[in-house]
Design a protein around this motif. Structure first.
Motif, PDB file in Angstrom:
ATOM      1  N   UNK A 248      -4.058  16.030 -17.421  1.00 32.40           N
ATOM      2  CA  UNK A 248      -3.290  16.809 -16.334  1.00 32.40           C
ATOM      3  C   UNK A 248      -4.472  17.821 -16.058  1.00 32.40           C
ATOM      4  N   UNK A 249      -4.598  17.668 -14.534  1.00 36.09           N
ATOM      5  CA  UNK A 249      -5.619  18.683 -13.839  1.00 36.09           C
ATOM      6  C   UNK A 249      -4.822  19.514 -12.703  1.00 36.09           C
ATOM      7  N   UNK A 250      -5.513  20.687 -12.563  1.00 38.58           N
ATOM      8  CA  UNK A 250      -5.026  21.470 -11.296  1.00 38.58           C
ATOM      9  C   UNK A 250      -6.107  21.697 -10.393  1.00 38.58           C
ATOM     10  N   UNK A 251      -6.144  21.125  -9.126  1.00 38.73           N
ATOM     11  CA  UNK A 251      -7.242  21.152  -8.287  1.00 38.73           C
ATOM     12  C   UNK A 251      -6.472  21.527  -6.844  1.00 38.73           C
ATOM     13  N   UNK A 252      -7.457  22.041  -5.996  1.00 38.71           N
ATOM     14  CA  UNK A 252      -6.852  22.301  -4.739  1.00 38.71           C
ATOM     15  C   UNK A 252      -6.236  21.392  -3.910  1.00 38.71           C
ATOM     16  N   UNK A 253      -6.623  20.192  -4.052  1.00 37.62           N
ATOM     17  CA  UNK A 253      -6.321  19.047  -3.377  1.00 37.62           C
ATOM     18  C   UNK A 253      -4.887  18.889  -3.368  1.00 37.62           C
ATOM     19  N   UNK A 254      -4.594  18.992  -4.685  1.00 36.26           N
ATOM     20  CA  UNK A 254      -3.118  18.827  -4.854  1.00 36.26           C
ATOM     21  C   UNK A 254      -1.998  19.740  -4.010  1.00 36.26           C
TER      22      UNK A 254
ATOM     23  N   UNK B 156      -4.036   9.287  -5.587  1.00 38.48           N
ATOM     24  CA  UNK B 156      -3.788   8.879  -6.770  1.00 38.48           C
ATOM     25  C   UNK B 156      -4.761   9.388  -8.036  1.00 38.48           C
ATOM     26  N   UNK B 157      -6.022   9.576  -7.623  1.00 37.05           N
ATOM     27  CA  UNK B 157      -6.949  10.070  -8.516  1.00 37.05           C
ATOM     28  C   UNK B 157      -6.726  11.851  -8.451  1.00 37.05           C
ATOM     29  N   UNK B 158      -6.558  12.388  -7.523  1.00 37.95           N
ATOM     30  CA  UNK B 158      -6.140  13.766  -7.563  1.00 37.95           C
ATOM     31  C   UNK B 158      -5.132  14.440  -8.074  1.00 37.95           C
TER      32      UNK B 158
ATOM     33  N   UNK C 117       0.765  -1.200  -0.218  1.00 45.54           N
ATOM     34  CA  UNK C 117      -0.075  -0.059   0.121  1.00 45.54           C
ATOM     35  C   UNK C 117       0.892   1.121  -0.067  1.00 45.54           C
ATOM     36  N   UNK C 118       0.483   2.282  -0.915  1.00 42.27           N
ATOM     37  CA  UNK C 118       1.366   3.149  -0.866  1.00 42.27           C
ATOM     38  C   UNK C 118       0.993   4.341   0.336  1.00 42.27           C
ATOM     39  N   UNK C 119       1.100   4.231   1.421  1.00 42.07           N
ATOM     40  CA  UNK C 119       0.886   4.841   2.611  1.00 42.07           C
ATOM     41  C   UNK C 119       1.798   5.650   3.238  1.00 42.07           C
ATOM     42  N   UNK C 120       1.610   6.170   4.318  1.00 47.40           N
ATOM     43  CA  UNK C 120       2.973   6.906   4.740  1.00 47.40           C
ATOM     44  C   UNK C 120       4.063   6.357   5.190  1.00 47.40           C
ATOM     45  N   UNK C 121       3.932   4.934   5.246  1.00 49.07           N
ATOM     46  CA  UNK C 121       5.104   4.070   5.748  1.00 49.07           C
ATOM     47  C   UNK C 121       5.905   3.562   4.734  1.00 49.07           C
ATOM     48  N   UNK C 122       5.264   3.484   3.354  1.00 51.35           N
ATOM     49  CA  UNK C 122       6.108   3.187   2.144  1.00 51.35           C
ATOM     50  C   UNK C 122       7.002   4.002   1.732  1.00 51.35           C
ATOM     51  N   UNK C 123       8.307   3.550   1.962  1.00 51.34           N
ATOM     52  CA  UNK C 123       9.438   4.399   1.523  1.00 51.34           C
ATOM     53  C   UNK C 123      10.196   3.915   0.397  1.00 51.34           C
ATOM     54  N   UNK C 124       9.409   2.800  -0.516  1.00 51.22           N
ATOM     55  CA  UNK C 124      10.081   2.592  -1.657  1.00 51.22           C
ATOM     56  C   UNK C 124       9.486   3.265  -2.777  1.00 51.22           C
ATOM     57  N   UNK C 125      10.079   3.290  -4.053  1.00 47.48           N
ATOM     58  CA  UNK C 125       9.378   4.092  -5.080  1.00 47.48           C
ATOM     59  C   UNK C 125       8.071   3.862  -5.480  1.00 47.48           C
TER      60      UNK C 125
END
Length: 893
Positions: free
Chosen positions: A819-825, A802-804, A779-787
């Motif tokens: 390519x989108x530009x949204x505030x959540x980024x 990922x959707x954002x 899972x690409x969570x905060x503990x994931x330090x790999x690429x």
């Protein structure tokens, strides 16, 4: 005009000799068709509503879904005649409020009664498509052979790419931008090739020696790093619609056990600079390459496994093949082939026949459970225990297949009478109910497709003039009314000894009773087959190897266990559920085991002989087509394939004579370096795609690519050493007025960093990036330090993060991300715990920062770590004020 109601498509069959003259059709019928039908049912009118075309004989011969619309010689039972008479509420032609004059209807009736002669032998649809194919081969740029152009001479330009680009700029009144500064070049090439930023030391070293030789060495060093394959694999995985799970939403096992081995194959292939033509062949037909490939190379076949599975859809097998056609068409050829599934492609020269030719190729393989081992990891005892459990689970599955094979054969013996009764109840003359005939019986449930198999046997018997079922055919052709009185004389004339004897003792009053008598005969024959040659002949007829009734082999049973509930042909629901449970247990074991495997496929025993599914409906088969390559590319491979055709397809796609493949991949590489391809529509090189901005340059790159041995790394070197790629990205207003989209490449277009290198760079700057290669995703969570490449891609539950950031949707092949530009980024980069954690790691772990003795020194260290440069005086002052406040600045003064 003809308007179709609920019954939308006609299938018209010619079955009797032509009696009416061609003149009658030309003088009487054709004017009526043109005046009343062609507006909605002709290629000339631009419409073929319901798939019905009436502007050619073959058009109404092929028809569609509603059964025969014309029975030549029988106007009373012809749907077309019933429609123009307005005999049905839902089938009124040409419209519910319109009706042809009685004289016109009489002419149609006479035409049908006399044999429906139609001298229009040309198939307008087919001839029109052949014309489109010929025009495309002759005129459309992407189907033309490579032109092999020479770079034009341009003053001050020596690199071939620059000569093409600057020649075009000069013609348009533009000029190239100056070279980018050394720091920009270093950061640009690092992010382009490995998706990570350079260090401050690397930038300074190049700034002190910004020579072409030093830059070329930097390119070679980056291409040799394992991080190169990690960076560029992501681009191909988007095209291959890679995910670690199937798409089903239930809380069962959704993991694809070895999806990661396909991902690692792509990384390794790019790092090894595997020739791209070989890369194609290994993915499409690696199991058929000779000499036999190693398990590591067979990992490429995983492209068939990492897509959607459609298990919850009755048409799942058909949709899986459609997905394969789409990914191969768009991924390798830049063509939207899947658009031809239901009808000829509306824009491109791809007839429906081409789609089903490919369907026959890509449906002619199986997905075995036992996959070859690639590598092992962990303790030997753990591996041994895993292998023991796996062997037992595979044996359990094979034992279940054997049991289902035996049970299926017995089922068709036990329920013979029940199936024959269903056949009677579904027949035209003896149907007494409307709708589907139930498949439950007092002794159990029948197979969903079982009646079809018995109907196929009976039809084969009728065609062959076989004597055992001769009486059956004569009796089922009788009308239901007064059946008993009409059947008596027919039964008395029966000559087959066993059939005659059985019917002499019973006098059936309905066709259902005939089914019971035939059922009793077949059961009795089964009991005495070893003692009686006549009984054995009946058993061989009904259950022998040439009969369509029983399962032909274990393989048919194995395939059937995978099918959707309402598509099962020779197995029961509970048998399929047990098979699924065993497979799930095996997948769980594999997904957590210490062994990596290649997800292979293997050719089926008999290739699929494809037919066109009318309107894309697999329950409405039409004309047979051969397995072959696309007709518009028949100059690459014109042959019809006698084998399953997969290796031939792979070689045709990878052929240097194929004008699409090299152009498509070269354009994709260019796109990743410049943000936009020379062809902007990078997965559509068809007639509606955009033409190349620099066609000569595209062909030059494609031919050079092939000459280099299909080397992607060589292509990188060629592009990156050009001044076109090395120029600055400054905005020049005069140039913006002439070419605001920068299609002519007068500057290097500003680029947005994708999510994966953005996240990887944060970890890199923080000194926390885990450099390990390969293995299962997490899972690409905060503990994931790999690429980020090694993040777990859940096809059904795509994280909002990922959707954002516009990460590719793995449900479809994507060659260029949106390519989108949204505030959540921005909010993520400002407030997320992950970003905060990396910032804290810089302050705690980066020696450059920790060792700095002053505020100014620490600010300088942060700029060097994060941006690979020293801060400008304004940057330094603003940073100190942000951290310490304005009072600190005043006090220090």
């Amino acid at each position: 005009m003809f308007r179709l109601g609920k019954i939308t498509v006609f299938s018209i069959v010619t079955a009797v000799p032509v009696v009416a003259s061609d003149d009658f059709f030309r003088e009487k019928i054709e004017p009526l068709l043109k005046g009343n039908c062609f507006e909605c049912h002709s290629h000339e009118g631009g419409k073929t509503k319901g798939g019905l075309a009436l502007d050619s004989k073959s058009g109404w011969e092929v028809g569609g879904e509603s059964g025969p619309a014309i029975i030549p010689g029988d106007p009373e039972n012809s749907l077309l005649i019933q429609a123009i008479r307005h005999e049905h509420e839902d089938l009124k032609m040409p419209g519910k409020s319109e009706k042809l004059p009685a004289s016109s209807i009489a002419l149609f009736e006479k035409w049908v009664r006399d044999g429906a002669s139609d001298p229009r032998v040309t198939d307008i649809a087919q001839s029109g498509m052949q014309e489109r194919i010929g025009n495309a081969q002759r005129d459309h740029w992407s189907f033309q052979p490579f032109t092999e152009p020479e770079p034009p001479a341009v003053e001050g330009a020596t690199h071939p790419i620059d000569r093409f680009v600057r020649h075009r700029l000069k013609a348009e009144g533009l000029s190239a931008s100056p070279m980018a500064d050394p720091r920009t070049l270093v950061r640009r090439v690092y992010f382009d090739l490995i998706g990570l930023p350079p260090t401050f030391e690397t930038v300074r070293k190049f700034e002190n020696n910004p020579t072409p030789e030093a830059f070329e060495k930097m390119i070679d060093d980056l291409l040799a790093r394992p991080e190169y394959g990690q960076r560029w694999a992501r681009h191909w995985l988007d095209v291959a619609r890679y995910a670690d799970t199937i798409e089903q939403s239930v809380d069962g096992e959704r993991r694809i056990p070895f999806a990661h081995t396909y991902r690692d194959y792509v990384v390794d292939a790019l790092n090894d600079d595997k020739p791209f033509d070989r890369f194609i062949v290994e993915q499409i037909a690696g199991d058929l390459v000779q000499p036999e490939l190693s398990p590591a190379d067979l990992r490429g076949l995983g492209i068939y496994h990492v897509g959607r599975r459609f298990f919850a859809n009755a048409d799942g097998p058909v949709l899986r093949v459609d997905d394969r056609i789409d990914v191969i068409g768009r991924g390798f050829l830049g063509l939207t082939l899947a658009c031809a599934r239901c009808h000829d492609h509306k824009f491109d020269p791809v007839p429906t026949a081409d789609y089903y030719s490919l369907y026959g190729i890509l449906a002619s393989f199986e997905e075995p459970l036992d996959w070859p081992e690639v590598s092992r990891s962990g303790d030997e005892k753990v591996v041994a225990e895993y292998l023991k459990k796996r062997t037992a689970k595979l044996a359990e599955y094979e034992k279940h297949v054997d049991a289902c094979f035996v049970a299926s054969k017995q089922h068709f013996r036990d329920f013979v009478t029940e199936y024959l009764r269903v056949v009677v109840r579904r027949s035209k003359n003896h149907r007494t109910t409307v709708g589907a005939i139930p498949l439950d019986s007092p002794r159990g449930l029948l197979f969903y497709f079982g009646p079809h198999r018995w109907e196929a046997l009976l039809e084969k018997s009728r065609e062959n003039g076989e004597p055992f079922f001769a009486l059956w055919h004569r009796l089922i052709d009788l009308p239901h009314e007064n059946f008993a009185s009409r059947a008596g004389a027919i039964i008395q004339s029966e000559t087959h000894p066993i059939v005659s004897a059985a019917f002499s003792e019973r006098n059936p009053s309905t066709m259902l009773e005939v089914a019971e008598i035939y059922g009793d005969i077949i059961k009795e024959s089964l009991a005495h087959a070893e003692k009686s040659q006549q009984a054995k002949a009946i058993v061989d007829l009904v259950y022998g190897p040439e009969s369509p009734v029983p399962p032909a082999s274990r393989d048919e049973v194995r395939d059937d266990l995978h099918r959707f509930l309402t598509e099962k042909r020779v197995t029961e629901r509970k048998q399929g559920e047990k098979a699924k449970a065993i497979r799930t247990q095996l997948f769980v074991l594999e997904a957590t085991g210490p062994v990596d495997r290649a997800m292979i496929i293997k050719g089926s025993g008999k290739p699929v002989d494809p037919v066109i599914f009318q309107r894309g409906n697999p329950k409405s088969p039409g004309e047979a087509v051969p397995r072959r390559f696309l007709q518009v590319l028949d100059f690459v491979d014109p042959d019809k394939y006698t084998t399953d055709g997969r290796i031939e397809l792979a070689r045709a796609i990878a052929s240097p004579e194929n004008p699409l493949t090299a152009r498509v991949i070269v354009n994709r590489i260019w796109q990743q370096h410049f943000g936009r391809g020379l062809v902007a529509t990078s997965d559509d090189f068809g007639l509606t795609g955009q033409p190349p901005s620099h066609p000569e340059l595209l062909d030059f790159l494609a031919t050079r690519f092939i000459e280099s041995g299909w080397s992607i790394k060589s292509l990188h070197r060629l592009i990156l050493t050009s001044q076109t790629w090395q120029q600055a990205g400054i905005r020049i207003e005069s140039a913006m007025k002439l070419d605001s989209e920068n299609r002519l490449l007068w500057r290097m277009p500003p680029r947005r960093l994708e999510f994966e290198p953005l996240r990887d760079s944060l970890l890199f700057v923080a000194g926390r990036l885990d450099w390990r290669l390969g293995g299962r995703g997490k899972l690409l969570d905060d503990k994931h330090n790999r690429r980020a490449l090694y993040g777990y891609t859940d096809r059904y539950r795509i994280p909002a993060l990922l959707r954002n950031f516009d990460v590719a949707n793995p449900d479809t092949s994507i060659s260029r991300r949106s390519e989108t530009t949204v505030p959540l980024q921005s909010l993520y980069l400002m407030n997320s715990p992950f970003v905060r954690k990396q910032a804290e790691a810089v302050l705690e772990n980066r020696k450059e920062f920790v060792d700095a003795e002053s505020i100014e020194g620490r600010v300088d260290a942060l700029f060097q770590i994060a941006f690979a440069r020293n801060p400008d005086p304004e940057d330094r002052e603003a940073a100190i004020e942000l951290v310490c406040g304005a009072d600190f600045r005043r006090e220090s003064k």
